[in-house]
Design a protein around this motif. Sequence first.
Motif, PDB file in Angstrom:
ATOM      1  N   ALA A   3       0.855  -1.179   0.000  1.00 39.48           N
ATOM      2  CA  ALA A   3       0.000   0.000   0.000  1.00 39.48           C
ATOM      3  C   ALA A   3       0.890   1.227   0.000  1.00 39.48           C
ATOM      4  O   ALA A   3       1.753   1.370   0.856  1.00 39.48           O
ATOM      5  CB  ALA A   3      -0.901   0.006   1.228  1.00 39.48           C
ATOM      6  N   GLN A   4       0.704   2.089  -0.971  1.00 35.13           N
ATOM      7  CA  GLN A   4       1.594   3.231  -1.101  1.00 35.13           C
ATOM      8  C   GLN A   4       0.798   4.513  -1.302  1.00 35.13           C
ATOM      9  O   GLN A   4      -0.218   4.526  -1.989  1.00 35.13           O
ATOM     10  CB  GLN A   4       2.525   3.052  -2.311  1.00 35.13           C
ATOM     11  N   THR A   5       1.276   5.559  -0.700  1.00 37.91           N
ATOM     12  CA  THR A   5       0.741   6.876  -1.010  1.00 37.91           C
ATOM     13  C   THR A   5       1.575   7.464  -2.140  1.00 37.91           C
ATOM     14  O   THR A   5       2.555   6.882  -2.567  1.00 37.91           O
ATOM     15  CB  THR A   5       0.778   7.784   0.230  1.00 37.91           C
ATOM     16  N   SER A 317       3.675   7.578 -13.347  1.00 37.68           N
ATOM     17  CA  SER A 317       3.901   8.048 -11.980  1.00 37.68           C
ATOM     18  C   SER A 317       2.984   9.209 -11.625  1.00 37.68           C
ATOM     19  O   SER A 317       2.446   9.262 -10.518  1.00 37.68           O
ATOM     20  CB  SER A 317       5.367   8.473 -11.812  1.00 37.68           C
ATOM     21  N   ASP A 318       2.790  10.130 -12.569  1.00 39.35           N
ATOM     22  CA  ASP A 318       1.976  11.315 -12.299  1.00 39.35           C
ATOM     23  C   ASP A 318       0.482  11.061 -12.441  1.00 39.35           C
ATOM     24  O   ASP A 318      -0.335  11.646 -11.728  1.00 39.35           O
ATOM     25  CB  ASP A 318       2.351  12.442 -13.266  1.00 39.35           C
ATOM     26  N   ASN A 319       0.127  10.199 -13.414  1.00 40.62           N
ATOM     27  CA  ASN A 319      -1.243  10.138 -13.888  1.00 40.62           C
ATOM     28  C   ASN A 319      -1.888   8.772 -13.759  1.00 40.62           C
ATOM     29  O   ASN A 319      -3.112   8.644 -13.696  1.00 40.62           O
ATOM     30  CB  ASN A 319      -1.254  10.613 -15.362  1.00 40.62           C
ATOM     31  N   GLY A 320      -1.053   7.717 -13.748  1.00 41.58           N
ATOM     32  CA  GLY A 320      -1.578   6.357 -13.677  1.00 41.58           C
ATOM     33  C   GLY A 320      -1.794   5.697 -15.017  1.00 41.58           C
ATOM     34  O   GLY A 320      -2.170   4.517 -15.082  1.00 41.58           O
ATOM     35  N   SER A 321      -1.551   6.421 -16.122  1.00 40.23           N
ATOM     36  CA  SER A 321      -1.768   5.860 -17.452  1.00 40.23           C
ATOM     37  C   SER A 321      -0.748   4.764 -17.751  1.00 40.23           C
ATOM     38  O   SER A 321       0.442   4.922 -17.477  1.00 40.23           O
ATOM     39  CB  SER A 321      -1.678   6.954 -18.515  1.00 40.23           C
ATOM     40  N   THR A 322      -1.208   3.672 -18.334  1.00 39.00           N
ATOM     41  CA  THR A 322      -0.335   2.534 -18.632  1.00 39.00           C
ATOM     42  C   THR A 322      -0.303   2.212 -20.119  1.00 39.00           C
ATOM     43  O   THR A 322       0.026   1.091 -20.509  1.00 39.00           O
ATOM     44  CB  THR A 322      -0.794   1.291 -17.854  1.00 39.00           C
ATOM     45  N   LEU A 323      -0.636   3.166 -20.968  1.00 40.05           N
ATOM     46  CA  LEU A 323      -0.657   2.920 -22.411  1.00 40.05           C
ATOM     47  C   LEU A 323       0.691   2.394 -22.879  1.00 40.05           C
ATOM     48  O   LEU A 323       1.728   2.966 -22.566  1.00 40.05           O
ATOM     49  CB  LEU A 323      -1.002   4.213 -23.166  1.00 40.05           C
ATOM     50  N   SER A 324       0.689   1.299 -23.602  1.00 40.35           N
ATOM     51  CA  SER A 324       1.839   0.612 -24.202  1.00 40.35           C
ATOM     52  C   SER A 324       2.693  -0.146 -23.199  1.00 40.35           C
ATOM     53  O   SER A 324       3.793  -0.600 -23.537  1.00 40.35           O
ATOM     54  CB  SER A 324       2.715   1.574 -25.027  1.00 40.35           C
ATOM     55  N   HIS A 344      -5.773   0.868  -7.847  1.00 37.95           N
ATOM     56  CA  HIS A 344      -5.893  -0.431  -7.183  1.00 37.95           C
ATOM     57  C   HIS A 344      -5.487  -1.521  -8.174  1.00 37.95           C
ATOM     58  O   HIS A 344      -6.137  -1.730  -9.197  1.00 37.95           O
ATOM     59  CB  HIS A 344      -7.325  -0.667  -6.695  1.00 37.95           C
ATOM     60  N   ILE A 345      -4.378  -2.191  -7.875  1.00 40.71           N
ATOM     61  CA  ILE A 345      -3.857  -3.270  -8.712  1.00 40.71           C
ATOM     62  C   ILE A 345      -4.081  -4.569  -7.963  1.00 40.71           C
ATOM     63  O   ILE A 345      -3.708  -4.702  -6.796  1.00 40.71           O
ATOM     64  CB  ILE A 345      -2.356  -3.057  -9.001  1.00 40.71           C
ATOM     65  N   HIS A 346      -4.717  -5.532  -8.636  1.00 39.47           N
ATOM     66  CA  HIS A 346      -5.122  -6.744  -7.935  1.00 39.47           C
ATOM     67  C   HIS A 346      -5.016  -7.955  -8.863  1.00 39.47           C
ATOM     68  O   HIS A 346      -4.959  -7.824 -10.088  1.00 39.47           O
ATOM     69  CB  HIS A 346      -6.568  -6.609  -7.434  1.00 39.47           C
ATOM     70  N   ARG A 409      -2.265   2.901  -4.600  1.00 36.68           N
ATOM     71  CA  ARG A 409      -1.565   4.193  -4.550  1.00 36.68           C
ATOM     72  C   ARG A 409      -2.591   5.318  -4.580  1.00 36.68           C
ATOM     73  O   ARG A 409      -3.712   5.149  -5.075  1.00 36.68           O
ATOM     74  CB  ARG A 409      -0.619   4.387  -5.731  1.00 36.68           C
ATOM     75  N   ILE A 410      -2.185   6.466  -4.039  1.00 35.85           N
ATOM     76  CA  ILE A 410      -2.977   7.696  -4.150  1.00 35.85           C
ATOM     77  C   ILE A 410      -2.171   8.673  -4.977  1.00 35.85           C
ATOM     78  O   ILE A 410      -0.984   8.892  -4.720  1.00 35.85           O
ATOM     79  CB  ILE A 410      -3.270   8.307  -2.770  1.00 35.85           C
TER      80      ILE A 410
END
Length: 412
Positions: A3-5, A317-324, A344-346, A409-410
């Motif tokens: 769990a990370q902030t 890191s900034d936005n959460g986008s995982t494109l490509s 939330h990654i599960h 993450r938040i």
Amino acid sequence: MSAQTSYPKPDIRVLLLEGVSPTAVESFRNAGYSQVQLYDKSLPPEKLREEIAAAHIVGIRSRTQLDADVLSHARRLIAVGCFCIGTNQVDLDAAELAGIPVFNAPYSNTRSVAELVVAEAIMLMRGIPQKNAQCHRGGWSKSAAGSHEVRGKTLGIVGYGHIGTQVGVIAESLGMQVIFHDIETKLSLGNARTAGGLDDLLARSDVVTLHVPETTATQGMFGAAQIARMKRGAHLINASRGTVVDIDALAAALKSGQIGGAAVDVFPVEPQGNADPFVSPLVGLDNVILTPHIGGSTLEAQDNIGLEVAAKLIRYSDNGSTLSAVNFPEVTLPEHTGSLRLLHIHRNMPGVLSQVNDVFSRLGVNIDGQFLRTHPKVGYVVIDVTATHEQATQVRDELARIPGTLRTRILY
């Protein structure tokens, strides 16, 4: 489970190995990441485990091996960037199950590889490798025998992807006739034409160049049988993967004259470093151009790769986008100005999303937007909320308790 902030950017540690381009360092610093540590070479195993344990983002090239053991030490790691095309040096399954997306640069060195291939085609058609070797031994073979212009000759491209198409465009500008073969139907560029299968391409081409990926289907796909179907005296170029060509069969064909010349940049077994010896059946053959896996190694390509991979890591890191991302559910996300964003990654298992939504319902936190993508093994949920820091932290802690959770993450 981790769990990370979202750490303030100045506290996020970026570890870049193997002399990653300065453009990557500049990109991180311009984006507000001040803790960027750069090493010119790969690190010994123990040092790598020590450094990666404190890193949040890691950038590597081809020599650093991030196996499951190394990744198990990376408790803070949120993303890996491969500043190259391949990702074989990373245990992608282990990274995925640790909730770590891996990014690469599959196209940034396309032009560099294409230029080298066309240059080698010209050199081979002119018989330059042999003449160069003779001159180095004090010989002088001033003759036009076996020397040809490429204009009007046929170039056969096996694998008509990003590099193959660029090779064709450059070759056409020199007046070559371009034919190609691919297992998928491809739209041709310029005047390139589809061959009637691989055998048809081999029979018609003066130069054959290989641009296929490394898969179980392409391992050893070019052996004695394929070489025998080529025009006698035609030339072969391999700048794809070392496992594609049977090197022993190629060496025999070069000695017999079935193949007039070859240019090889990739090999089944390659030295681990510059100080290690290079051993190959092709060594010592005058009609071969040998290069040490440097098809995409130009300063321009490395600069482009630095920009591309750093941008992907920063956006995640900034936005959460995982494109490509190569091992992770791909999500393209809008900016979240005015909202807090929870990641939330599960493990991809039934009922997780309903439990995620139940957390928000129980705590009375309204969802502004929600995004979900899944892989066979992993699910990725992104939730935008209007909430206080305390509320978001409480939600994050509850999300972390859901069975199957890998990371939370938040993002502020």
